[in-house]
Design a protein around this motif. Structure first.
Motif, short mmCIF file in Angstrom:
data_model
loop_
_atom_site.label_atom_id
_atom_site.label_comp_id
_atom_site.label_asym_id
_atom_site.label_seq_id
_atom_site.Cartn_x
_atom_site.Cartn_y
_atom_site.Cartn_z
N LYS A 167 25.58 46.93 37.10
CA LYS A 167 26.04 45.54 37.09
C LYS A 167 27.54 45.52 37.30
CE LYS A 167 22.73 42.87 34.48
NZ LYS A 167 22.54 41.91 33.42
N THR A 187 42.02 34.85 28.93
CA THR A 187 41.71 33.42 29.01
C THR A 187 40.70 33.02 27.96
OG1 THR A 187 42.12 33.58 31.39
CG2 THR A 187 41.06 31.57 30.62
N HIS A 212 36.73 41.61 31.81
CA HIS A 212 35.76 40.52 31.75
C HIS A 212 35.23 40.40 30.32
CE1 HIS A 212 31.52 39.01 32.82
NE2 HIS A 212 32.35 38.02 32.99
N VAL A 238 30.86 46.48 34.63
CA VAL A 238 30.75 45.03 34.42
C VAL A 238 31.93 44.48 33.62
CG1 VAL A 238 29.43 45.10 32.26
CG2 VAL A 238 29.00 43.27 33.91
N VAL A 257 28.85 29.57 33.59
CA VAL A 257 29.01 28.67 32.44
C VAL A 257 28.28 27.36 32.66
CG1 VAL A 257 31.17 29.55 31.53
CG2 VAL A 257 31.24 27.92 33.40
N THR A 285 31.05 42.65 37.93
CA THR A 285 31.51 41.27 37.85
C THR A 285 32.36 40.99 39.07
OG1 THR A 285 31.63 41.54 35.47
CG2 THR A 285 32.76 39.63 36.40
N GLY A 294 29.62 35.96 27.81
CA GLY A 294 28.83 35.09 28.69
C GLY A 294 29.63 33.93 29.24
N CYS A 295 30.94 33.93 28.97
CA CYS A 295 31.77 32.80 29.39
C CYS A 295 32.24 32.91 30.84
CB CYS A 295 32.99 32.69 28.50
SG CYS A 295 34.06 34.14 28.60
N ASN A 296 32.14 34.11 31.42
CA ASN A 296 32.62 34.37 32.78
C ASN A 296 34.13 34.36 32.93
OD1 ASN A 296 30.47 35.11 34.27
ND2 ASN A 296 30.43 33.32 35.59
N LEU A 319 35.01 44.93 34.25
CA LEU A 319 36.15 44.59 35.12
C LEU A 319 35.93 43.23 35.79
CD1 LEU A 319 36.74 48.04 36.86
CD2 LEU A 319 37.99 47.07 34.92
N MET A 320 36.99 42.45 35.92
CA MET A 320 36.87 41.14 36.56
C MET A 320 36.58 41.26 38.05
SD MET A 320 36.94 38.60 34.58
CE MET A 320 37.31 37.14 35.52
N ALA A 321 36.99 42.36 38.65
CA ALA A 321 36.67 42.61 40.05
C ALA A 321 36.33 44.08 40.18
CB ALA A 321 37.86 42.26 40.94
#
Lengths: 206, 674
Positions: B382, A92, A81, A134, B301, B384, A85-87, A136-138
């Motif tokens: 935290k 990508t 990730h 945080v 976003v 994601t 802050g782009c998510n 990691l994407m999942a």
């Protein structure tokens, strides 16, 4: 060359040829100096010309190298990730938001760890050690995170079981409340005919 | 004009408060004078809010940069198209837009609802007034007044975010807002039915058009949002499971569940409790979406800057949720079913399982969206929750739902017999199986993609069979030609056959989503004259030759454009010109960081998607990302088919018989009902 009284110039043949040759060479030389971009439009020739205003094209970028297109590197980066802050995931983000400086740095870190001989999982573990979960994407499938993965499926399975039981109870109650009975007086039709009629009505109206 | 706008807001607030009081008291005390006053209050509130909107638009078009909102979202050189849309580009303006449209919808509902529902209307006026007054309060007391002035006047404004300067962004937010806002009308009728204790099927008839309208706006808004994300954001996809995207999907899922389950109530008088809960839940989810978007509580976003406004919405969400469900619980004894389910193998049962899946998906999306907060509360760490999580959980559920899309219409109402099932499933089942076999033989091994396309074949088989049987029946009965029979079939039962068109659109979307499993991408830095190649999943090879970079000034931006010649297997296809744009204000000062404008070559099989990342050391050597996205074209056309189906379902008219069957008169067979 002789100057006459009417301010016109007289050039003899030799002088004319010398001047002509000099002009030609001068034009050729200055043309080569003045148009450095022209060779760029020919495949594989000469250096690229500079843009008129490079700042308009955004942050300067390094050329793409083989590691940037490495499928293994990309697969790792798609699981990381970006923390700008782009998510988005690191791959990508770095190939989309070219103003971001975080994802290129994370990309370089992935390449550096891969060059040290780490496997994909080891690289991910190193990132978790450095940045926390945080990154990691999942979340990994362990501990409380298992609730995250399995709660929806569990809820749906339990709800489906409950719904099946409720429906079964309803249908039994309906069958008890509606015992088989002969057609009422005035109702023209056997149960089979009524079933057919019901089917036709279903077909005609929803 | 800003003074007028602020005064209009205050007036609208006061009138809204009065409308709420008059509506509820007028309904509960059966006072026609108060009921009339509440109705007039909604009209007056709408008028006042329209004045506020005109005032803000006036300030925007007059470039009154002393108004903070105008300075923040426009500039002198912003195209008129986007100056208009700046009304809802920022938080403050979008709150005004929301309140205004709500009061407009409320007025239309009060005017257009037939007189036989007049007992419900005072409460409807009351609920609309409460919700609109809440939005106005947020503007006036939550530091979100769009008419707030600055202590100085800038020479020019900051301009609109470049990513919002796209036609998709002009239509996507209002469509989504219209979807969210219009849910308030069915919610208001639901509360009115609960308060007035008129809990028969009649109130559902009053809201049918509104629920469809809301669903249609949400569908179009979501599809436009996907299109905007695809062409503007440059990441090469259209759905990222961003919290705000999820927030728009949640009410769509519950509304879609409602559109199915409401048929059971209309035809059989069942599921009254469930339908009311779905309407209340959908409305609460629309407010939840607003809270997510505006609070910044979850990283997104899309989020507006973190502000206290979000917590106004949280408080409103909690208060209105508790009040609504307390009222609902109080009225549960009155919500008894008029009929019983007769068989587990019936359309009613299949619709219930369809509802289970819709709500299950909604729950899993909500769960995934909120799980980072929950994890932080429980574990203190935290995490994601991104696309890998959502895809893992939701793809199987989505496929199950797609299967039910084909199964539902094949099962008879009340009770299906075995011969009936065999007859109904034979053709669609064969089509689905053959589709799967063809894909396997062709070498497709991606399980989810294969299942999506095979189930799509099954659903299309169902839809074609339904149309063919209907047309053949008309052909036999009335001697109509097949084309005429198809047209009349559709015209005479728009709800049923329009619904099948929506199902077809859903199939197209699923097949298009499956295409993304075969996405390929590569990066390259090219000097002018150099080429890069990328292989398509279809087997051919694209060759992209960098011809050079040009720089020029446009209306409100400085453009750096790369020109790439595209050829496929040696055949020249044309050029693509991805750009970098540096937006500037009227004085030529840069306003935002440079943004990318993608170059897309699209056909029905795949999109060639090119992003210009930037240049190397200020030279013409440029960095590109090339992506091949299969079947993307079908996402947009699937969305259009869904919208077309929705419009057909909504279209007024139809035969008296069809109207009766859609107007809450259940089909009863003498001697078979208890």
């Amino acid at each position: 060359m002789t100057r006459r009284y009417d301010v016109t110039s007289h050039v003899d043949r030799r002088e004319f040829l010398v001047l002509g040759a000099g002009t030609f060479l001068g034009v050729v030389a200055s043309w080569r100096r003045a148009t450095p971009q022209t060779p760029d439009s020919l495949p594989g020739t000469g250096p690229s010309g500079r843009l008129w205003d490079p700042a308009r094209a955004g942050r300067p970028l390094p050329p793409v190298v083989a590691a940037d297109n490495d499928a293994a590197i990309q697969a790792i980066e798609k699981r990381l990730h970006c923390t700008c802050g782009c998510n988005l995931d690191v791959y990508t983000c770095r190939t989309t938001d070219f103003n971001c400086t975080v994802s290129p740095a994370l990309h370089q870190r992935v390449i550096a760890l891969a060059e040290q001989g780490m496997s994909g999982q080891q690289i991910l573990d190193q990132f978790v050690r450095d940045h926390g979960l945080v990154i990691l994407m999942a979340p990994p499938k362990r501990g409380f995170n298992l609730a995250g993965y399995f709660m929806p499926s569990l809820v749906i399975v339990l709800a489906a079981a409950a719904l099946t039981l409720v429906l079964r109870r309803w249908t039994r109650a309906s069958a008890r409340a509606q015992p088989a009975r002969p057609p009422e007086p005035g109702v023209a039709g056997t149960p089979e005919e009524l079933e057919r009629l019901r089917g036709e009505l279903d077909r005609l109206s929803v | 004009m800003t003074l007028l706008g602020t005064l209009a807001l205050w007036l609208a607030l006061l009138v809204g408060i009065w409308g709420a009081l008059a509506g509820f008291v007028g309904g509960l005390k059966d006072r026609p004078d108060l009921a009339r006053s509440a109705r007039h209050a909604v009209f007056a509130m709408c008028g006042a809010l329209l004045v506020a909107v005109v005032s803000l638009e006036w300030a925007l078009f007059q470039h009154d940069f002393n108004v903070e909102y105008v300075a923040a979202y426009t500039s002198r050189n912003l195209p008129i198209f986007y100056t208009w849309s700046a009304l809802y580009a920022g938080q403050k303006g979008s709150l005004l837009f929301w309140a205004t449209v709500l009061s407009l919808f409320g007025s239309l509902a009060l005017v257009l609802t037939p007189r036989r529902h007049r007992e419900l209307l005072p409460y409807v006026a009351g609920v609309v007034s409460v919700v609109a007054a809440f939005f106005i309060s947020v503007m006036l007391f939550g530091h979100a007044n769009p008419f707030q002035r600055l202590p100085y006047t800038p020479l020019d404004g900051s301009g609109l975010n470049p990513q919002l300067q796209n036609p998709g962004m002009v239509f996507h937010p209002p469509m989504l807002y219209l979807g969210y806002i219009s849910i308030t009308i069915p919610f208001a009728f639901a509360i009115a039915a609960l308060l007035s204790k008129r809990l028969d099927t009649d109130w559902l008839v009053a809201i049918r058009k509104w629920t469809l309208l809301s669903w249609l706006f949400l569908s179009i808004g979501i599809c436009l949002g996907m299109w905007w994300a695809y062409v503007e954001l440059g990441w090469g996809g259209y759905w990222a499971w961003d919290p705000v995207e999820n927030a728009s999907l949640l009410p769509w899922l519950t509304m879609t569940a409602f559109l199915h389950s409401v048929m059971i109530q209309e035809k059989r008088g069942m599921l009254k409790k469930w339908n009311l809960a779905l309407i209340i839940g959908s409305w609460l989810l629309s407010i939840f979406g607003t809270f997510i978007t505006r609070s910044g509580v979850i990283s997104s976003v899309h989020s507006f800057t973190q502000s206290s406004v979000g917590y106004f919405f949280l408080a409103f969400l909690i208060v209105s949720g508790v009040a609504s469900f307390a009222l609902y619980a109080n009225r549960l004894p009155l919500l008894t079913a008029e009929a019983r389910l007769e068989s587990m193998v019936s359309r009613e049962a299949s619709f219930l399982f369809n509802n289970l899946l819709f709500i299950g998906i909604a729950f899993s999306v909500l769960w995934g969206t909120l799980f980072p907060i929950l994890s932080e509360l429980v574990q203190g760490t935290k995490i994601t929750v991104g696309p890998p999580f959502f895809n893992q959980v939701n793809i199987p559920l989505g496929l199950a739902l797609l299967a039910l899309t084909g199964i539902g219409p094949l099962i008879a109402w009340r009770r299906a017999s075995v011969p009936n099932l065999q007859r109904q499933f034979a053709v669609p089942g064969t089509v689905g199986t053959f589709t799967a076999l063809i894909l396997l033989v062709a070498g497709m091994r991606d399980f989810y993609a294969l299942m999506a396309i095979a189930l799509g074949g099954f659903v299309v088989g169902t839809v074609v069979q339904e149309f063919a049987r209907g047309a053949r029946a008309r052909h036999r009965q009335y001697g109509e030609g097949y084309v005429l029979a198809l047209g009349r079939l559709l015209a005479r039962n728009r709800r049923r056959y329009g619904g099948y068109i929506v199902h077809t659109g859903i199939v197209i979307l699923f097949v298009a989503f499956a295409g993304m499993a075969f996405k390929t991408e590569t990066e390259a830095s090219l000097r002018p004259g150099e080429s890069a190649s990328i292989k398509s999943p279809y087997g051919w090879t694209y060759r992209l030759t960098h011809l050079g970079i040009s720089q020029y000034d446009a209306l409100n931006r400085q453009v750096t454009a790369a020109t790439l010649e595209v050829s496929r297997d040696g055949k020249r296809l044309g050029v693509l010109t991805p750009e970098k744009r540096q937006h500037v204000d009227g004085l030529g000062r840069p306003t935002f960081q440079p943004s990318s404008e993608v170059g897309i070559r699209s056909d029905w099989r795949e999109d060639l998607y090119v992003v210009l990342g930037g240049v190397v050391n200020g030279t013409e050597q440029a960095v590109f990302r090339f992506t091949i996205n299969p079947l993307v074209w079908w996402v947009w056309y699937g969305g259009m088919v869904i919208a077309l189906g929705g419009l057909i379902v909504m279209w007024p008219g139809g035969t008296p018989a069809a109207k009766r069957s859609q107007a809450g008169y259940s089909v009863r067979l003498v001697g078979t009902e208890p």
